[in-house]
Design an enzyme around this catalytic site. Structure first.
Site, PDB file in Angstrom:
ATOM      1  N   TYR A 138       0.813  -1.212   0.000  1.00 24.35           N
ATOM      2  CA  TYR A 138       0.000   0.000   0.000  1.00 24.35           C
ATOM      3  C   TYR A 138       0.849   1.267   0.000  1.00 24.35           C
ATOM      4  O   TYR A 138       0.353   2.355  -0.254  1.00 24.35           O
ATOM      5  CB  TYR A 138      -0.967   0.027   1.197  1.00 24.35           C
ATOM      6  CG  TYR A 138      -2.021  -1.062   1.170  1.00 24.35           C
ATOM      7  CD1 TYR A 138      -1.944  -2.123   0.277  1.00 24.35           C
ATOM      8  CD2 TYR A 138      -3.099  -1.032   2.034  1.00 24.35           C
ATOM      9  CE1 TYR A 138      -2.900  -3.130   0.257  1.00 24.35           C
ATOM     10  CE2 TYR A 138      -4.061  -2.035   2.016  1.00 24.35           C
ATOM     11  CZ  TYR A 138      -3.947  -3.080   1.131  1.00 24.35           C
ATOM     12  OH  TYR A 138      -4.899  -4.073   1.117  1.00 24.35           O
ATOM     13  N   LYS A 154       3.406 -15.375   3.070  1.00 27.42           N
ATOM     14  CA  LYS A 154       3.408 -16.176   1.841  1.00 27.42           C
ATOM     15  C   LYS A 154       4.884 -16.457   1.536  1.00 27.42           C
ATOM     16  O   LYS A 154       5.417 -16.085   0.485  1.00 27.42           O
ATOM     17  CB  LYS A 154       2.704 -15.393   0.717  1.00 27.42           C
ATOM     18  CG  LYS A 154       2.426 -16.179  -0.535  1.00 27.42           C
ATOM     19  CD  LYS A 154       1.307 -17.192  -0.386  1.00 27.42           C
ATOM     20  CE  LYS A 154       1.177 -18.007  -1.667  1.00 27.42           C
ATOM     21  NZ  LYS A 154       0.286 -19.167  -1.516  1.00 27.42           N
ATOM     22  N   ASP A 208     -11.237  -8.356   7.363  1.00 30.32           N
ATOM     23  CA  ASP A 208     -12.620  -8.300   6.877  1.00 30.32           C
ATOM     24  C   ASP A 208     -13.276  -9.664   7.045  1.00 30.32           C
ATOM     25  O   ASP A 208     -14.429  -9.775   7.463  1.00 30.32           O
ATOM     26  CB  ASP A 208     -12.675  -7.888   5.392  1.00 30.32           C
ATOM     27  CG  ASP A 208     -12.887  -6.385   5.230  1.00 30.32           C
ATOM     28  OD1 ASP A 208     -12.448  -5.624   6.116  1.00 30.32           O
ATOM     29  OD2 ASP A 208     -13.486  -5.971   4.222  1.00 30.32           O
ATOM     30  N   ASP A 263      -3.128 -18.139   2.370  1.00 26.75           N
ATOM     31  CA  ASP A 263      -4.277 -18.860   1.794  1.00 26.75           C
ATOM     32  C   ASP A 263      -4.819 -19.882   2.788  1.00 26.75           C
ATOM     33  O   ASP A 263      -6.028 -20.029   2.981  1.00 26.75           O
ATOM     34  CB  ASP A 263      -3.917 -19.503   0.436  1.00 26.75           C
ATOM     35  CG  ASP A 263      -2.543 -20.142   0.409  1.00 26.75           C
ATOM     36  OD1 ASP A 263      -1.833 -20.117   1.430  1.00 26.75           O
ATOM     37  OD2 ASP A 263      -2.172 -20.690  -0.657  1.00 26.75           O
ATOM     38  N   ASP A 300      -5.387  -6.639   5.828  1.00 20.26           N
ATOM     39  CA  ASP A 300      -6.587  -5.955   5.337  1.00 20.26           C
ATOM     40  C   ASP A 300      -7.653  -6.994   4.982  1.00 20.26           C
ATOM     41  O   ASP A 300      -8.813  -6.903   5.387  1.00 20.26           O
ATOM     42  CB  ASP A 300      -6.203  -5.113   4.103  1.00 20.26           C
ATOM     43  CG  ASP A 300      -7.350  -4.252   3.603  1.00 20.26           C
ATOM     44  OD1 ASP A 300      -8.316  -4.031   4.357  1.00 20.26           O
ATOM     45  OD2 ASP A 300      -7.271  -3.794   2.440  1.00 20.26           O
TER      46      ASP A 300
HETATM   47  C1  IPM Z   1      -9.350  -0.632   6.109  1.00 19.56           C
HETATM   48  C2  IPM Z   1      -9.901  -0.016   4.859  1.00 19.56           C
HETATM   49  C3  IPM Z   1      -8.791   0.756   4.185  1.00 19.56           C
HETATM   50  C4  IPM Z   1      -7.649  -0.187   3.931  1.00 19.56           C
HETATM   51  C5  IPM Z   1      -9.179   1.460   2.883  1.00 19.56           C
HETATM   52  C6  IPM Z   1     -10.369   2.351   3.048  1.00 19.56           C
HETATM   53  C7  IPM Z   1      -8.004   2.204   2.293  1.00 19.56           C
HETATM   54  O1  IPM Z   1     -10.393  -0.991   4.007  1.00 19.56           O
HETATM   55  O2  IPM Z   1      -9.088   0.121   7.061  1.00 19.56           O
HETATM   56  O3  IPM Z   1      -9.185  -1.845   6.158  1.00 19.56           O
HETATM   57  O4  IPM Z   1      -7.747  -1.018   3.041  1.00 19.56           O
HETATM   58  O5  IPM Z   1      -6.657  -0.116   4.634  1.00 19.56           O
HETATM   59 MN    MN Z   2      -9.945  -2.993   4.629  1.00 22.38          MN
END
Ligand code: IPM
Ligand code: MN
Length: 358
Positions: free
Chosen positions: A143, A191, A251, A223, A247
């Site tokens: 990133y 990885k 989620d 994975d 990231d």
């Molecule tokens: C998070 C969000 C951010 C990320 C985005 C909005 C840039 O998805 O805090 O996980 O991917 O870091």
């Molecule tokens: Mn995110």
């Protein structure tokens, strides 16, 4: 009794509504315990682009730097998501904030809530009692790596993944510190069968692991980790990983509890720490007073514990949240079918009142 300065960054979408409730809860707890809470609001994200041209204006950064903590909502807007050619994007504001505040560690506790287990996409016996913490590296990797861009004719694009020993050491060290205070297990996700950066992560982690003989260390390829998180989430205690893997995995982690609207996070590092819900800006719900404020209210609890070292205050917020759920004062996302639901502000007001009375 302390004097606490909070930078309030509501951001976009549902950000302003949920942050308003979390701030009210923060003020109520502050009052109860005799703290003086001073707060100032500043723009970030799409709304900041509209106002100032920058998604993280200097004035917002200066406010963050002179505050004791940042209470953050969410950023992002469909207007930019659907326009890959936009020169300035709200997400750049978030990345700039992370970089400039040196927020190298993003801590996302994945816990289940009694009464919400049946909302999980996983069978209850798999998820009931799961309790782990993801520590995601937040200021390095793909990133932030440079070069990033396109070839001159535009037909090829590239990103760079880069990590230094120092960047890895400080976050892996943090993971072991947390594991020592928890169930003493660290899972390092990488990885390493493919990536050079992952091999450096593994090397550094092995060195640090040797200093913590009481902690069980496990290495998982990303994975495999993604699979294990849904097959056996209870096998995790502390997960530590690089930026992009973290990231994605967080989620996944956030939805297996059945309640994305419930999970808080803390980003900590070199300067002021930032506290924000895991869910995003949820633009479809913006302004409707239906978003779940609990993730942000629980982020305020993390703020009391981590930034102010005020554990009793944090626990009171957590207790108030648990009581509100017990009383059925919940937004539609976590309500059972056929049960009346509450608006965002009603949940916040109920929690404030509960705090005032206890
Ligand atoms: C998070 C969000 C951010 C990320 C985005 C909005 C840039 O998805 O805090 O996980 O991917 O870091
Ligand atoms: Mn995110």
């Amino acid at each position: 009794m302390k004097e606490l300065h909070i930078a309030v960054l509501p951001g976009d979408g549902i950000g302003p509504e949920i942050v308003e409730q979390a701030l009210n809860v923060t003020l109520a707890v502050g009052k109860k315990f005799g703290h003086t809470i001073l707060h100032e609001t500043a723009p970030v994200g799409a709304c900041a682009i509209e106002e100032t041209g920058s998604p993280y204006p200097d004035s917002t950064h200066e406010l963050c730097m002179r505050s004791d903590a940042v209470l953050f909502g969410a950023i992002g807007s469909p207007k930019y998501d659907n326009n890959p050619n936009a020169k300035v994007r709200p997400e750049q504001g978030l990345l700039a904030m992370r970089k400039k505040l040196g927020l190298f560690a993003n801590i996302r506790p994945i816990t289940t809530f009694p009464g919400l287990i049946h909302k999980s996409p996983l069978r209850a016996e798999l998820i009931d009692g799961a309790d782990f913490m993801c520590i995601r590296e937040l200021t390095g990797g793909l990133y932030f790596g440079r070069p990033q861009g396109r070839s001159e004719d535009g037909s090829v694009a590239y990103d760079t993944c880069m990590y230094s020993r120092e960047e890895i050491t400080r976050i892996v060290q943090l993971a072991y510190d947390y594991a020592m205070r928890r169930r003493k297990k660290v899972t390092m996700v990488d990885k390493a069968n493919i990536l050079a950066t992952s091999r450096l992560w593994r090397e550094v982690t092995q060195e640090i692991a040797a200093e913590y003989p009481e902690v069980e260390t496990e290495f998982l390829f990303v994975d495999n980790a993604a699979m294990r998180m849904i097959q056996w989430p209870k096998s995790f205690d502390v997960i530590v990983t690089e930026n992009m893997f973290g990231d994605i995995l967080t989620d996944e982690g956030s939805v297996i509890t059945g309640s994305l609207g419930m999970l808080p996070s803390a980003s900590i590092g070199l300067h002021t720490s930032v506290f924000e819900p895991i869910h995003g800006s949820y633009p479809q719900a913006a302004g409707k007073d239906i978003a779940n404020p609990l993730a942000t209210i629980l982020s305020a609890a993390m703020m009391f514990e981590y930034a102010f070292d005020l554990k009793a205050e944090a626990d009171l917020i957590r207790q108030a949240v648990a009581e509100s759920m017990k009383a059925g004062i919940v937004t539609e996302d976590i309500a059972d079918p056929g049960v009346p639901t509450c608006h965002t502000h009603e949940v916040g007001e109920w929690i404030v009142k509960w705090i005032e009375q206890h």
